[in-house]
Write a protein that holds these residues in place. Structure first.
Motif, PDB file in Angstrom:
ATOM      1  N   VAL A 158      24.976 -11.936   5.793  1.00 12.67           N
ATOM      2  CA  VAL A 158      25.467 -12.414   7.079  1.00 12.67           C
ATOM      3  C   VAL A 158      25.306 -11.306   8.106  1.00 12.67           C
ATOM      4  N   CYS A 159      24.792 -11.639   9.280  1.00 10.13           N
ATOM      5  CA  CYS A 159      24.696 -10.652  10.350  1.00 10.13           C
ATOM      6  C   CYS A 159      25.595 -11.059  11.507  1.00 10.13           C
ATOM      7  N   ILE A 160      26.424 -10.123  11.963  1.00 11.28           N
ATOM      8  CA  ILE A 160      27.109 -10.313  13.244  1.00 11.28           C
ATOM      9  C   ILE A 160      26.512  -9.287  14.189  1.00 11.28           C
ATOM     10  N   LEU A 161      25.950  -9.799  15.275  1.00 10.89           N
ATOM     11  CA  LEU A 161      25.268  -8.929  16.225  1.00 10.89           C
ATOM     12  C   LEU A 161      26.191  -8.710  17.429  1.00 10.89           C
ATOM     13  N   PHE A 162      26.686  -7.458  17.549  1.00 12.28           N
ATOM     14  CA  PHE A 162      27.640  -7.121  18.615  1.00 12.28           C
ATOM     15  C   PHE A 162      26.965  -6.463  19.806  1.00 12.28           C
ATOM     16  N   GLY A 163      25.789  -5.898  19.562  1.00 11.27           N
ATOM     17  CA  GLY A 163      25.092  -5.168  20.614  1.00 11.27           C
ATOM     18  C   GLY A 163      23.602  -5.325  20.408  1.00 11.27           C
ATOM     19  N   PRO A 164      22.837  -4.315  20.762  1.00 15.79           N
ATOM     20  CA  PRO A 164      21.397  -4.457  20.592  1.00 15.79           C
ATOM     21  C   PRO A 164      20.951  -4.341  19.133  1.00 15.79           C
ATOM     22  N   SER A 165      19.841  -4.957  18.811  1.00 17.79           N
ATOM     23  CA  SER A 165      19.123  -4.669  17.566  1.00 17.79           C
ATOM     24  C   SER A 165      17.674  -4.606  18.003  1.00 17.79           C
ATOM     25  N   ALA A 166      17.209  -3.380  18.171  1.00 16.56           N
ATOM     26  CA  ALA A 166      15.951  -3.180  18.874  1.00 16.56           C
ATOM     27  C   ALA A 166      14.815  -2.839  17.929  1.00 16.56           C
ATOM     28  N   ALA A 167      13.606  -3.200  18.345  1.00 16.53           N
ATOM     29  CA  ALA A 167      12.374  -2.878  17.641  1.00 16.53           C
ATOM     30  C   ALA A 167      12.515  -3.229  16.160  1.00 16.53           C
ATOM     31  N   GLY A 168      12.232  -2.279  15.254  1.00 15.09           N
ATOM     32  CA  GLY A 168      12.326  -2.550  13.817  1.00 15.09           C
ATOM     33  C   GLY A 168      13.698  -3.069  13.427  1.00 15.09           C
ATOM     34  N   GLY A 169      14.749  -2.547  14.094  1.00 11.37           N
ATOM     35  CA  GLY A 169      16.115  -2.954  13.779  1.00 11.37           C
ATOM     36  C   GLY A 169      16.338  -4.443  13.957  1.00 11.37           C
ATOM     37  N   ALA A 170      15.511  -5.076  14.777  1.00 13.08           N
ATOM     38  CA  ALA A 170      15.652  -6.507  15.024  1.00 13.08           C
ATOM     39  C   ALA A 170      15.374  -7.319  13.762  1.00 13.08           C
ATOM     40  N   TYR A 171      14.777  -6.664  12.754  1.00 12.89           N
ATOM     41  CA  TYR A 171      14.501  -7.416  11.534  1.00 12.89           C
ATOM     42  C   TYR A 171      15.710  -7.534  10.625  1.00 12.89           C
ATOM     43  N   ILE A 172      16.751  -6.719  10.842  1.00 10.11           N
ATOM     44  CA  ILE A 172      17.957  -6.927  10.017  1.00 10.11           C
ATOM     45  C   ILE A 172      18.498  -8.328  10.225  1.00 10.11           C
ATOM     46  N   PRO A 173      18.782  -8.737  11.481  1.00 11.53           N
ATOM     47  CA  PRO A 173      19.220 -10.130  11.650  1.00 11.53           C
ATOM     48  C   PRO A 173      18.192 -11.131  11.129  1.00 11.53           C
ATOM     49  N   ALA A 174      16.922 -10.852  11.368  1.00 16.47           N
ATOM     50  CA  ALA A 174      15.890 -11.828  10.999  1.00 16.47           C
ATOM     51  C   ALA A 174      15.887 -12.145   9.502  1.00 16.47           C
ATOM     52  N   PHE A 175      16.303 -11.199   8.674  1.00 17.86           N
ATOM     53  CA  PHE A 175      16.287 -11.436   7.226  1.00 17.86           C
ATOM     54  C   PHE A 175      17.636 -11.889   6.683  1.00 17.86           C
ATOM     55  N   CYS A 176      18.625 -12.054   7.554  1.00 21.90           N
ATOM     56  CA  CYS A 176      19.920 -12.543   7.075  1.00 21.90           C
ATOM     57  C   CYS A 176      19.920 -14.069   6.995  1.00 21.90           C
ATOM     58  N   ASP A 177      20.876 -14.611   6.241  1.00 21.86           N
ATOM     59  CA  ASP A 177      20.982 -16.072   6.122  1.00 21.86           C
ATOM     60  C   ASP A 177      21.470 -16.668   7.430  1.00 21.86           C
ATOM     61  N   ILE A 178      22.304 -15.909   8.124  1.00 27.96           N
ATOM     62  CA  ILE A 178      22.897 -16.411   9.366  1.00 27.96           C
ATOM     63  C   ILE A 178      23.107 -15.262  10.336  1.00 27.96           C
ATOM     64  N   VAL A 179      22.891 -15.546  11.623  1.00 27.97           N
ATOM     65  CA  VAL A 179      23.056 -14.522  12.651  1.00 27.97           C
ATOM     66  C   VAL A 179      24.034 -15.033  13.708  1.00 27.97           C
ATOM     67  N   ILE A 180      25.158 -14.332  13.814  1.00 24.30           N
ATOM     68  CA  ILE A 180      26.182 -14.686  14.800  1.00 24.30           C
ATOM     69  C   ILE A 180      26.050 -13.683  15.943  1.00 24.30           C
ATOM     70  N   MET A 181      25.907 -14.170  17.172  1.00 24.81           N
ATOM     71  CA  MET A 181      25.656 -13.269  18.299  1.00 24.81           C
ATOM     72  C   MET A 181      26.786 -13.345  19.317  1.00 24.81           C
ATOM     73  N   VAL A 182      27.188 -12.187  19.832  1.00 24.57           N
ATOM     74  CA  VAL A 182      28.212 -12.163  20.872  1.00 24.57           C
ATOM     75  C   VAL A 182      27.520 -12.241  22.238  1.00 24.57           C
ATOM     76  N   ASP A 183      27.889 -13.292  22.982  1.00 24.60           N
ATOM     77  CA  ASP A 183      27.256 -13.553  24.277  1.00 24.60           C
ATOM     78  C   ASP A 183      27.363 -12.327  25.188  1.00 24.60           C
ATOM     79  N   LYS A 184      26.340 -12.083  25.965  1.00 26.55           N
ATOM     80  CA  LYS A 184      26.219 -10.978  26.935  1.00 26.55           C
ATOM     81  C   LYS A 184      25.923  -9.624  26.290  1.00 26.55           C
ATOM     82  N   ASN A 185      26.558  -9.307  25.156  1.00 25.57           N
ATOM     83  CA  ASN A 185      26.351  -7.986  24.556  1.00 25.57           C
ATOM     84  C   ASN A 185      25.220  -7.945  23.528  1.00 25.57           C
ATOM     85  N   ALA A 186      25.110  -8.985  22.739  1.00 26.68           N
ATOM     86  CA  ALA A 186      24.097  -8.974  21.681  1.00 26.68           C
ATOM     87  C   ALA A 186      22.708  -9.176  22.266  1.00 26.68           C
TER      88      ALA A 186
END
Lengths: 513, 70
Positions: A158-186
Motif C-alpha cells: 500500500v502506498c500513501i503519497l503525502f508529498g512528491p515522488s519524483a523521477a525514479g521514486g515515482a515507481y514506488i507508488p506505481a508498483f503498489c497495489d493501491i496508491v492513496i494521494m493527499v490532494d495538493k501535496n502529493a
C-alpha cells in the motif's frame, strides 16, 4: 551500566526521533503536513509501534537523522504490518545509501514475515551526492522496485503519497497495489516542471503535470484522492481490513450488516427502458452491507465502478457498469481499471461480483487509435485468469463483447444470474435490425410502410433474445427478482467459498498489454 | 467562463437548458445519444447559461463544447 552512557544513548535517540531542523517542521506544518512519526502514530493501532530498525543509520552525520526514513513494524486492525516512511524534514526525504538499504531491509523483513508492507512516501528523490552508493548497484534503489515486483501478489503493498515522488521514486507508488494521494501535496512525475521547460520547452505547473487530482482522475496512477493526511491514513486502514496478511491466508470477515436503511428500494432502481440512464451506486448500496463499500479509482474512468464491499460480512470485489456515465460503455481506461482491480482481488482471494449493464465497447476512430481492442483484451484476460469465485449478474443489458468482458457465461463464472429485465445479445434491437436489414429498409419508399417493417423486425428480434428463451437454453443459470438478489448472492458466495482452481505449470500467460 | 464539454462522441438528443437559465452544479444540461444509449451531460459548476453551442441532431466528438456558463 555507567549512567552517563545511558544518558548519552537516550539523548541521541531523542534527538534522532525529532527528525530534521525546526524550520523544515514548520514548512511542513504550513503545507498541512504531519511529521513522519505523527503519521505513524495515526496509522498504527493505539498509535504504537515498538519495533524500529536503522534508527542510527548515518548517525555520524549530524543532519541526517535515521537517514531520512523510518522503518518500523506495528499493527493495523490487529494485523502485523511493516512500514517505511520518508521523513521530509531530513533533506526533503531524499534517498542516500542507507535510506535505500533501510527500505530494502524492511521489504525483506515483510517478505519473511509474510505481512503487508506500507510505503509512506514524501521524498524529493535521489541524493545526487550519494549516487554511486545508492543508484546503480545490486543494493541500489533499483532493488527496491525489483523487490516490489517480486512481492506483488504475495503480500499487500500500500502506498500513501503525502508529498512528491519524483523521477525514479515515482515507481514506488506505481508498483503498489493501491496508491492513496493527499490532494495538493502529493505529486508524481518523472521530470519536474523545471526539467520539462528546459528539455522539451513545455511550460506547466506541478499540479497540472503530476498533481494528485490529475493522477486520480486522468492518468489512473492514483486510486484515492484524500483531502487530508488523516483521511488518507483512515482509508489505508479500512482498505487493509479487506485483505489477508498474505496470499496464503483468507481475507478477514467482519460483522454482517443489512444494507443501509436509506438505500433505495431495489425494485425501483433499474428502468425498464434499456436505454435510459440510472445510478448504479444506488443498486450497489441496496445490495451490500451498510457502509461497507470502499470505492477504488472513484474519479477515474467513471463509466465503470470498482470497489470492495461486504456481503453478510464477507469481502467481495465489485465490478459494475455505470449507465449514468458515458452510457456505461467500456472505454480504454475503464477496461484497464477493471483489469487491474480483478487481478488485485484474485491475488488475495477476494471473490468477484460483476454487475452488468453494458452496451458494449466504445467504437469510433478515437478509441481504435487508442487501442481499445488490446485494452479490452486485457480486461477479458485478467477476468478469465481469475480463479476466485465469480458471480455474474446481468442487471439489464449485456451486448456484444461487453457480455464477455463482464464475465459472461463462456468465461466460467460460477453462476450467471439475470434480473427479469435482462437482455443479452450481440447488439440491441435497434442496431441489429439496422445492421441486418439496412438495404431492405432503404428500399421501402413509403415511410409508414418502412416504419412498420422496422418495428416488426425489432419485435421478432426481441423474441429471439427473450430472457426465458435464454434460460431455457441454459445460457443464464437463473432469473432472480431484484428484491431477492442480496440473499441469492450471499448463498452463492457461501456455496462457492471452497472453490479450488489451480493454474497450470506453464510460466505465465502472455499478457495482451 | 465555464464550459460543459461532451464526455464521449455521439449525437445531441435533447437540450435541457436554454440561454439565461441559472443552473446548479451537477445538473444535467444535455442528453446525448451514443451507442444507442441516452447519456446525460452534467455541469461541474453552477452558473448562468450564456450560450448553447449545439442543436438537436448535431454530431459531437469527445471534448467538444456543448454549453457555456457565465
Amino acid at each position: 551500566m555507567n549512567q552517563s552512557l545511558s544518558d548519552t544513548l537516550r539523548e541521541r535517540v531523542e534527538q534522532i526521533k525529532r527528525g530534521g531542523d525546526e524550520k523544515y517542521h514548520q514548512k511542513g506544518q504550513e503545507q498541512g503536513k504531519l511529521f513522519v512519526r505523527d503519521r505513524l502514530s495515526l496509522l498504527f493501532d493505539q498509535g504504537s509501534y515498538n519495533i524500529e530498525d536503522g534508527l542510527f543509520a548515518n548517525c555520524k552525520e549530524s543532519d541526517l537523522p535515521a537517514d531520512g526514513v523510518v522503518t518500523a513494524i506495528g499493527k493495523i486492525n490487529g494485523q502485523r504490518v511493516c512500514v517505511m516512511a520518508n521523513d521530509s524534514t531530513v533533506k526533503a526525504g531524499s534517498w542516500g545509501q542507507r535510506t535505500v538499504e533501510k527500505i530494502i531491509r524492511i521489504q525483506e523483513t515483510a517478505e519473511k514475515l509474510r505481512v503487508p508492507l506500507l510505503y509512506l512516501v514524501d521524498s524529493a528523490g535521489a541524493r545526487i551526492t550519494d549516487q554511486l552508493q545508492m543508484f546503480p548497484g545490486r543494493r541500489g534503489a533499483g532493488r527496491i522496485f525489483y523487490n516490489q515486483v517480486k512481492l506483488s501478489g504475495k503480500i499487500p503493498q500500500v502506498c500513501i503519497l503525502f508529498g512528491p515522488s519524483a523521477a525514479g521514486g515515482a515507481y514506488i507508488p506505481a508498483f503498489c497495489d493501491i496508491v492513496i494521494m493527499v490532494d495538493k501535496n502529493a505529486s508524481m512525475y518523472l521530470g519536474s516542471p523545471r526539467m520539462a521547460e528546459m528539455v522539451i520547452g513545455e511550460k506547466v505547473t506541478l499540479e497540472e503535470l503530476g498533481g494528485a487530482r490529475m493522477h486520480c482522475s486522468v492518468s489512473g496512477c492514483g486510486d484515492m484522492l484524500a483531502q487530508t493526511e488523516q483521511e488518507a491514513i483512515d482509508f489505508a486502514r479500512r482498505y487493509l481490513g479487506f485483505f489477508p496478511g498474505n496470499y496464503s491466508e483468507s481475507p478477514p470477515y467482519a460483522v454482517a450488516q443489512e444494507p443501509h436503511e436509506q438505500a433505495k428500494d431495489i425494485n425501483g432502481i433499474v428502468p425498464d427502458n434499456q436505454n435510459a440512464p440510472f445510478n448504479m451506486y444506488d443498486f450497489i448500496e441496496a445490495v451490500v452491507d451498510k457502509d461497507s463499500f470502499l470505492e477504488i479509482k472513484k474519479l477515474f474512468a467513471q463509466e465503470l465502478i470498482t470497489g470492495l464491499a461486504r456481503l453478510d460480512g464477507k469481502p467481495v470485489g465489485i465490478i459494475a457498469n455505470q449507465p449514468r456515465v458515458k452510457g456505461g460503455v467500456l472505454f480504454v481506461d475503464s477496461a484497464d481499471k477493471a483489469s487491474r482491480f480483478i487481478s488485485l482481488c484474485d491475488a488475495y482471494h477476494i471473490p468477484l461480483l460483476f454487475l452488468t449493464d453494458v452496451p458494449g465497447f466504445m467504437i469510433g476512430t478515437a478509441v481504435e487509435r487508442a487501442g481499445i481492442i488490446r485494452h479490452g483484451a486485457k480486461m477479458i484476460s485478467s477476468m478469465s485468469e481469475a480463479t476466485v469465485p465469480k458471480v455474474s449478474v446481468i442487471v439489464r443489458k449485456a451486448y456484444g463483447a461487453g457480455l464477455y468482458a463482464m464475465a459472461g457465461p463462456a468465461f466460467e463464472p460460477d453462476v450467471c444470474l439475470a434480473l427479469p429485465q435482462a437482455q443479452i445479445a450481440v447488439m440491441g434491437p435497434e442496431a441489429a435490425v439496422n445492421a441486418v436489414y439496412s438495404n431492405k429498409i432503404q428500399a421501402i419508399e413509403d415511410p409508414a410502410e418502412r416504419q412498420a417493417f422496422v418495428m416488426e423486425k425489432r419485435k421478432e428480434y426481441q423474441e429471439d433474445i427473450n430472457l426465458y428463451l435464454l434460460a431455457s437454453e441454459m445460457i443464464v443459470d437463473s432469473i432472480v427478482e431484484p428484491m431477492n438478489l442480496r440473499e441469492e448472492l450471499i448463498n452463492r458466495f457461501d456455496a462457492y467459498s471452497s472453490k479450488q482452481l489451480l493454474s497450470t505449470d506453464r510460466k505465465h500467460p502472455v499478457y495482451p498489454v | 467562463m465555464k464550459q460543459v464539454r461532451a464526455t464521449m462522441a455521439g449525437t445531441i438528443l435533447r437540450l435541457l437548458v436554454d440561454t439565461g437559465n441559472e443552473i446548479e452544479s451537477g445538473a444535467d444540461v444535455i442528453v446525448l445519444e451514443s451507442m444507442k444509449m441516452e447519456v446525460p451531460m452534467a455541469t461541474e459548476s453552477a452558473g448562468k447559461v450564456t450560450s448553447v453551442k449545439v442543436q438537436i441532431g448535431d454530431f459531437v466528438n469527445e471534448g467538444d463544447v456543448l454549453v457555456e456558463l457565465e
